[in-house]
Motif scaffolding. Structure first.
Motif, short mmCIF file in Angstrom:
data_model
loop_
_atom_site.label_atom_id
_atom_site.label_comp_id
_atom_site.label_asym_id
_atom_site.label_seq_id
_atom_site.Cartn_x
_atom_site.Cartn_y
_atom_site.Cartn_z
N MET A 1 38.56 24.62 35.99
CA MET A 1 39.49 25.73 35.76
C MET A 1 38.84 27.06 36.12
O MET A 1 37.63 27.22 35.99
N SER A 2 39.64 28.02 36.58
CA SER A 2 39.12 29.34 36.89
C SER A 2 38.63 30.00 35.62
O SER A 2 39.16 29.78 34.54
N GLN A 3 37.62 30.81 35.73
CA GLN A 3 36.98 31.42 34.59
C GLN A 3 37.40 32.86 34.44
O GLN A 3 37.69 33.54 35.41
N ALA A 102 37.43 34.26 46.11
CA ALA A 102 35.99 34.05 46.27
C ALA A 102 35.44 33.30 45.05
O ALA A 102 36.07 33.26 43.99
N ASP A 103 34.28 32.71 45.21
CA ASP A 103 33.67 31.99 44.11
C ASP A 103 33.45 32.93 42.93
O ASP A 103 33.03 34.07 43.09
N VAL A 104 33.75 32.42 41.73
CA VAL A 104 33.74 33.27 40.54
C VAL A 104 32.36 33.87 40.26
O VAL A 104 32.24 34.98 39.75
N ARG A 105 31.29 33.16 40.63
CA ARG A 105 29.95 33.70 40.36
C ARG A 105 29.66 34.93 41.20
O ARG A 105 29.04 35.89 40.72
N LEU A 106 30.11 34.92 42.44
CA LEU A 106 29.96 36.11 43.28
C LEU A 106 30.82 37.24 42.73
O LEU A 106 30.38 38.40 42.66
N ALA A 107 32.04 36.92 42.34
CA ALA A 107 32.94 37.93 41.79
C ALA A 107 32.36 38.54 40.51
O ALA A 107 32.48 39.75 40.28
N GLN A 108 31.72 37.71 39.68
CA GLN A 108 31.09 38.21 38.46
C GLN A 108 29.99 39.22 38.78
O GLN A 108 29.85 40.25 38.11
N ARG A 109 29.22 38.94 39.81
CA ARG A 109 28.13 39.83 40.19
C ARG A 109 28.68 41.16 40.71
O ARG A 109 28.11 42.22 40.43
N VAL A 110 29.76 41.11 41.48
CA VAL A 110 30.40 42.35 41.95
C VAL A 110 30.91 43.15 40.77
O VAL A 110 30.70 44.37 40.69
N GLY A 122 38.36 33.87 39.42
CA GLY A 122 37.92 33.47 40.74
C GLY A 122 37.90 31.97 40.90
O GLY A 122 38.09 31.21 39.94
N SER A 123 37.67 31.49 42.11
CA SER A 123 37.55 30.06 42.38
C SER A 123 36.31 29.53 41.66
O SER A 123 35.28 30.21 41.57
N ASN A 128 40.81 26.51 44.07
CA ASN A 128 40.70 27.60 45.03
C ASN A 128 41.76 28.63 44.68
O ASN A 128 42.95 28.42 44.93
N LEU A 129 41.37 29.73 44.07
CA LEU A 129 42.31 30.66 43.47
C LEU A 129 42.92 31.60 44.52
O LEU A 129 42.57 32.78 44.61
N THR A 130 43.84 31.06 45.29
CA THR A 130 44.56 31.86 46.29
C THR A 130 46.04 31.51 46.21
O THR A 130 46.44 30.51 45.62
N GLY A 131 46.88 32.35 46.82
CA GLY A 131 48.31 32.09 46.92
C GLY A 131 48.99 31.89 45.58
O GLY A 131 48.78 32.65 44.63
N THR A 132 49.79 30.85 45.48
CA THR A 132 50.55 30.59 44.25
C THR A 132 49.65 30.20 43.09
O THR A 132 50.00 30.43 41.93
N ARG A 133 48.49 29.61 43.38
CA ARG A 133 47.55 29.27 42.30
C ARG A 133 47.03 30.54 41.62
O ARG A 133 46.85 30.58 40.40
N LYS A 134 46.79 31.56 42.40
CA LYS A 134 46.38 32.84 41.83
C LYS A 134 47.51 33.42 40.97
O LYS A 134 47.26 33.92 39.87
N LEU A 135 48.73 33.35 41.46
CA LEU A 135 49.87 33.87 40.72
C LEU A 135 50.03 33.14 39.38
O LEU A 135 50.22 33.77 38.33
N ASP A 136 49.94 31.81 39.42
CA ASP A 136 50.08 31.02 38.19
C ASP A 136 48.98 31.36 37.19
O ASP A 136 49.24 31.46 35.98
N ARG A 137 47.78 31.58 37.68
CA ARG A 137 46.66 31.88 36.78
C ARG A 137 46.83 33.26 36.15
O ARG A 137 46.56 33.45 34.96
#
Length: 309
Positions: A1-3, A102-110, A122-123, A128-137
């Motif tokens: 699951m996305s974090q 992008a991978d959640v660990r990279l996003a965390q660092r940013v 993030g993924s 892979n948190l893009t498109g409709t999966r991002k919207l649902d999350r």
């Protein structure tokens, strides 16, 4: 699951949360492509493992690359206009979320580097948190409540279409056309350093082609038959020029992170994020194809010299 990673809490506010995409939006480049270029330069042997990893899905592929490359997030080409706006919104008490494929660990660092985000989505190696999966999350995160969103390309359309506040940063032509067809109008656009013909010419280092004017020296010294040989000399000049530009572009792509640490080189088109790395590879392919097709119209020996060059 996305974090979701909670950072220092923003002041209580009635403002709707603002979600911000990372690649191409907050950062003008694509961090996955940047990571692959660094991987190719520092650990080229790992490139042979990539085909197998991508068979496990995009999220697993991103996780693998992120685990082997640590981009310097302090020197990424941030969209400064957008970043200033986000700082202002944070100061107003607005909750900001970095929501990215992008991978959640990279996003965390940013997010940790910038220190303005309330949370990160993030993924995670599985989703892979893009498109409709991002919207649902996002809907799950905010309980179906309203949100604002800032994106840059067509994978952001689901988020933009359902956002109560729509903004874009350096929007791609595809996104602009799709939004126009759907009647979606952004409330604000953050354009900074978008690619242009002038930017491409800078990447090509056309001024360096002057070195190849030596090709015309034997022709000038011959005194006779100049008009007859001039077309061939011009063709050879352009073949050398296109090959030289390809070499400069390849060098800039593989030196992308090192250039971002250099006080002068950081403004180069690829390092600054003003020209996508993918465009660089496309330019190299086209230039080399044209150069060697042109070489076939010249004596056979020229192709050997061009390859050596």
């Amino acid at each position: 699951m996305s974090q979701v990673v909670s950072l220092p809490e923003a002041p209580a506010t009635a403002l709707r949360p603002l979600c911000v995409d990372l690649d191409g939006t907050l950062v003008k480049s694509d961090t996955l492509v940047d990571s692959l270029l660094v991987l190719a330069r520092t650990h080229p042997a790992w490139l042979f493992a990539l085909p197998g990893r991508i068979l496990h899905g995009k999220a697993a592929f991103k996780e693998f690359v992120t685990s082997h490359v640590s981009l310097d997030v302090a020197h990424l080409p941030y969209n400064r206009t957008l970043l200033q706006f986000l700082h202002e919104e944070r100061a107003r008490g607005r909750a900001l979320y970095l929501v990215t494929g992008a991978d959640v660990r990279l996003a965390q660092r940013v997010a940790a580097h910038l220190g303005i985000f309330t949370g990160v989505l993030g993924s995670d190696g599985q989703v892979n948190l893009t498109g409709t999966r991002k919207l649902d999350r996002v809907r799950s995160q905010f309980g179906g409540g309203e949100y604002g969103y800032i994106g840059n390309d067509t994978p952001d359309l689901p988020m933009l279409a359902h956002a109560a506040e729509i903004m874009v940063a350096n929007p791609s032509l595809r996104l602009r056309l799709r939004m126009r067809l759907r009647g979606i109008r952004p409330a604000r656009t953050f354009d900074e350093g978008a690619g242009s013909l002038r930017t491409a010419l800078r990447a090509m280092r056309v001024h360096q082609w002057a070195k190849n004017l030596l090709i015309f020296l034997p022709l000038l010294l011959a005194h006779v038959g100049v008009a007859k040989r001039l077309p061939s000399a011009l063709l050879a000049f352009f073949c050398f020029g296109l090959t030289a530009s390809s070499a400069y572009i390849i060098n800039d792509l593989f030196d992308i992170e090192a250039d971002r640490h250099h006080p002068q080189k950081l403004v180069r088109p690829f390092a600054a994020g003003d020209l996508p790395a993918i465009a660089g590879f496309f330019m190299v392919a086209v230039f080399l194809t044209l150069a060697f097709l042109g070489a076939r119209l010249l004596p056979v020996a020229f192709s050997g010299w061009l390859l050596f060059y």
